[in-house]
Design an enzyme around this catalytic site. Structure first.
Site, PDB file in Angstrom:
ATOM      1  N   LYS A 209      -0.685  17.371   3.893  1.00 51.90           N
ATOM      2  CA  LYS A 209       0.541  16.545   4.569  1.00 51.90           C
ATOM      3  C   LYS A 209      -0.262  15.990   5.956  1.00 51.90           C
ATOM      4  CE  LYS A 209       4.809  17.202   6.926  1.00 51.90           C
ATOM      5  NZ  LYS A 209       5.737  18.054   6.961  1.00 51.90           N
ATOM      6  N   GLU A 215      -9.038  24.390   5.639  1.00 56.73           N
ATOM      7  CA  GLU A 215      -9.582  24.760   4.181  1.00 56.73           C
ATOM      8  C   GLU A 215      -9.675  23.353   3.153  1.00 56.73           C
ATOM      9  OE1 GLU A 215      -7.026  26.332   5.914  1.00 56.73           O
ATOM     10  OE2 GLU A 215      -6.880  28.106   5.331  1.00 56.73           O
ATOM     11  N   GLY A 271       5.968  21.162   3.918  1.00 53.54           N
ATOM     12  CA  GLY A 271       4.986  21.581   2.859  1.00 53.54           C
ATOM     13  C   GLY A 271       5.410  22.145   1.693  1.00 53.54           C
ATOM     14  N   ARG A 272       6.253  23.139   1.878  1.00 56.72           N
ATOM     15  CA  ARG A 272       6.478  24.125   1.159  1.00 56.72           C
ATOM     16  C   ARG A 272       7.928  23.527   0.188  1.00 56.72           C
ATOM     17  NH1 ARG A 272       7.052  26.282   5.947  1.00 56.72           N
ATOM     18  NH2 ARG A 272       9.149  26.573   6.822  1.00 56.72           N
ATOM     19  N   GLU A 357       7.597  31.781   4.015  1.00 58.39           N
ATOM     20  CA  GLU A 357       7.429  30.839   4.993  1.00 58.39           C
ATOM     21  C   GLU A 357       8.531  30.400   5.787  1.00 58.39           C
ATOM     22  OE1 GLU A 357       3.212  28.783   5.729  1.00 58.39           O
ATOM     23  OE2 GLU A 357       4.627  27.285   4.950  1.00 58.39           O
ATOM     24  N   HIS A 388       3.698  46.866 -17.770  1.00 59.45           N
ATOM     25  CA  HIS A 388       2.513  47.978 -17.884  1.00 59.45           C
ATOM     26  C   HIS A 388       1.530  48.180 -16.781  1.00 59.45           C
ATOM     27  CE1 HIS A 388       3.395  47.889 -22.085  1.00 59.45           C
ATOM     28  NE2 HIS A 388       3.680  46.639 -22.045  1.00 59.45           N
ATOM     29  N   LYS A 508      -4.930  30.418  13.038  1.00 61.68           N
ATOM     30  CA  LYS A 508      -5.771  29.193  12.658  1.00 61.68           C
ATOM     31  C   LYS A 508      -6.451  29.134  14.128  1.00 61.68           C
ATOM     32  CE  LYS A 508      -2.456  26.503   9.650  1.00 61.68           C
ATOM     33  NZ  LYS A 508      -1.910  25.365   9.724  1.00 61.68           N
TER      34      LYS A 508
HETATM   35  O1  F6P Z   1       0.198  27.467   6.028  1.00 57.98           O
HETATM   36  C1  F6P Z   1       0.626  26.430   6.954  1.00 57.98           C
HETATM   37  C2  F6P Z   1       0.835  25.172   6.168  1.00 57.98           C
HETATM   38  O2  F6P Z   1       1.211  24.290   7.182  1.00 57.98           O
HETATM   39  C3  F6P Z   1       1.952  25.120   5.031  1.00 57.98           C
HETATM   40  O3  F6P Z   1       3.197  25.192   5.637  1.00 57.98           O
HETATM   41  C4  F6P Z   1       1.415  23.955   4.405  1.00 57.98           C
HETATM   42  O4  F6P Z   1       2.060  23.804   2.978  1.00 57.98           O
HETATM   43  C5  F6P Z   1       0.048  24.044   4.375  1.00 57.98           C
HETATM   44  O5  F6P Z   1      -0.426  24.829   5.711  1.00 57.98           O
HETATM   45  C6  F6P Z   1      -0.958  22.988   4.196  1.00 57.98           C
HETATM   46  O6  F6P Z   1      -0.752  21.755   5.160  1.00 57.98           O
HETATM   47  P1  F6P Z   1      -1.201  20.518   4.901  1.00 57.98           P
HETATM   48  O7  F6P Z   1      -0.488  19.983   3.646  1.00 57.98           O
HETATM   49  O8  F6P Z   1      -0.799  19.651   5.867  1.00 57.98           O
HETATM   50  O9  F6P Z   1      -2.885  20.616   4.637  1.00 57.98           O
END
Ligand code: F6P
Length: 544
Positions: A209, A215, A271-272, A357, A388, A508
């Site tokens: 987003k 990452e 995002g979620r 979240e 199990h 972060k």
């Molecule tokens: O973990 C925090 C967060 O902002 C989530 O809400 C989101 O889904 C994720 O990081 C990834 O964010 P982006 O889509 O901006 O890379």
């Protein structure tokens, strides 16, 4: 309409505390014998979803007051405000309009005075055209070969939704295309997921987003290097092997991805809550545009149900109320989600982000601290596997974990009666969690006396049983929307902002300050423990 108010100031709160004190020690066996029509009275159905909550530790009087609490909480106004595109995400000053992502063409849904539905369908149409190209083998890689592997690079909401959906609908996917999901900044993730892929036939979807997430950007750079290395560094190859899904066109262009290969979405999609936006591109390529639209239709059915069904028959409302009941009134701090469906093996992981979240918060909408418990710990694995592993604790441990058991009536494929076995296991576990087995019953079965106490199953473990008809794209859309709106309902009662996530920010930032300490001149870390760990890391990496 009531304005949002603290949970413990609502008139029904006190009666609910009294109901909880009354019900805490009543066994489900007794509730069932007192109320012969309980199974029928405590179930609700919509769109091939049957929710049986009769094995929750609640009775008609408590349900009545939970519904009263809902009425007093300002929930209806808040739900209306979400659908009206108001900026209900107050701490980020954003609208929360993921429901517009599944609004049919021609529906009007506005935020900031703009009808966003045409924008949504313009992106869906572009995604569909692209997905068709890839699926038909017309989208060619740099060397002219068709694409055979799609690697989604994203994390959190830009990974969990499409990864979950791709597994949930794997048997609806186009044959011959391989889907991989790279999320972790652990370099082993990228290496593992790409070790057997041919760069000439691999397409990367960089899904973020913000297009700033550490990452994702690190993995995207690794992917770019991996891909370019195979094409002699020819930058023109990027346009054939990389597409982006983002709200940040400028950052996508800076990264070197052609803006023509970018699929957008909007800041009003959290995002979620984004698996049905362009973030679902990998899902659409897998199952095809028609099935993806069918999934959106399933979401929409539950949106309309959430908006229109009376609260006492409104499935997500009931689920949200029960979560508040179990968490705040009965005091259970965990919630297991147990899908009896291997294809849903990532569903609980998906819900962990959706619920924790969203509602793992300590501050009310107006900034005051909450003085009640918000979101429980959500966890679980599919049955029968979990049986199990951890079900022992669910049955005989001395913590009580309310559970959702999810099952499908019709098999997608069956073999030698296995689907009946699966369903029998699901109902058996819910029955045992609810009713258990007494010492007298064990003695009547001839159990040796020294084993009786070991074998007693106390029961009285609350479950909701969610029976769905059949696993299809539409059913998946319904299921996800159900949990989205249950999360909304509980969040409204807890009076928190379910749409921000400040709690993930500090980690972060601190990572940003510690990263430079791992190499180069030694600098002291801000606390002794972190400092010692960094010292040991550096020593073992030969950087002391
Ligand atoms: O973990 C925090 C967060 O902002 C989530 O809400 C989101 O889904 C994720 O990081 C990834 O964010 P982006 O889509 O901006 O890379």
């Amino acid at each position: 309409m009531n304005a949002p108010a603290p949970l413990d100031t609502l008139p029904a709160h006190r009666s609910l505390l009294a109901h909880a004190a009354r019900l805490r020690d009543i066994h489900l066996r007794e509730l069932f014998s007192r109320e012969p029509g309980r199974a029928q009275a405590m179930s609700a159905e919509a769109h091939d979803l049957h929710l049986d909550f009769s094995k929750q530790r609640v009775d008609a009087a408590a349900m009545g007051d939970l519904l009263a609490l809902l009425g007093q909480s300002g929930f209806a106004a808040r739900r209306g405000a979400m659908f009206a595109g108001e900026r209900i995400n107050v701490t980020e000053d954003r609208a929360v309009l993921h429901v517009a992502l599944r609004a049919p063409r021609g529906t009007v849904m506005r935020t900031g005075g703009r009808d966003v539905v045409p924008d949504v369908h313009a992106v869906l149409d572009r995604m569909a055209a692209f997905a068709d190209e890839v699926r038909a083998g017309r989208w060619r890689g740099h060397t002219g070969r068709p694409i055979r592997a799609i690697v989604n690079i994203g994390i959190g909401g830009s990974d969990l939704g499409p990864a979950m959906a791709n597994d949930a609908l794997r048997d609806f996917a186009a044959p011959g295309l391989d889907f991989r999901f790279v999320s972790n900044v652990d370099p082993g993730d990228f290496a593992w997921k790409t070790q057997d892929l041919d760069p000439a036939e691999t397409l990367f979807i960089v899904a973020s987003k913000t297009f700033t997430t550490q990452e994702t950007m690190a993995n995207a750079r690794t992917a770019r290097a991996w891909s370019l290395a195979a094409f002699g560094g020819d930058e023109r190859s990027v346009a054939r092997h990389f597409v982006a899904v983002s709200t940040a066109a400028d950052l996508v262009a800076q990264f070197g991805i052609d803006p023509g290969n970018m699929f957008g979405f909007w800041d009003w999609v959290g995002g979620r809550y984004s698996m049905d936006s362009a973030i679902g591109l990998a899902t659409m390529i897998a199952i095809g545009p028609d099935a993806f639209r069918d999934m959106l239709a399933g979401f929409r059915e539950v949106d309309v149900h959430f908006l229109e069904a009376p609260p006492e028959r409104n499935l997500p409302v009931l689920m949200g109320l029960l979560q508040v009941w179990n968490t705040d009134y009965l005091g259970f701090g965990a919630h297991a989600v147990l899908p009896y469906c291997q294809h849903l093996h990532r569903f609980t992981a998906y819900l962990q982000q959706l619920e924790m979240e969203s509602n793992g918060k300590r501050t009310q909408l107006d900034g005051r601290p909450v003085s009640w418990t918000t979101c429980p710990v959500v966890w679980g694995e599919p049955g029968t596997n979990g049986q199990h592993a951890f079900f022992q604790l669910l049955h005989q441990g001395n913590v009580t974990v309310p559970a959702d058991v999810i099952a499908f009536a019709e098999p997608n494929a069956d073999s030698l009666g296995m689907h009946d076995m699966l369903f029998a296991n699901a109902v058996a576990q819910a029955r045992v969690m609810g009713f258990g087995q007494t010492a007298d019953e064990l003695r009547a079965l001839g159990t040796p006396e020294h084993l009786v106490e070991h074998k007693v199953m106390p029961g009285n473990r609350p479950t909701s049983f969610l029976l769905c008809r059949k696993r299809t794209p539409r059913a998946l859309g319904r299921l996800v929307a159900l949990y989205e709106h249950a999360t909304f309902t509980a969040g409204a009662l807890w009076n928190v902002n379910s749409f921000d996530q400040w709690g993930v920010e500090l980690g972060k930032k601190v990572c940003g300050t510690l990263l430079p300490m791992l190499d180069g001149p030694r600098q002291p870390a801000p606390d002794a423990s972190t400092d010692a760990l960094i010292a040991r890391y550096r020593a073992w990496r030969g950087r002391a």
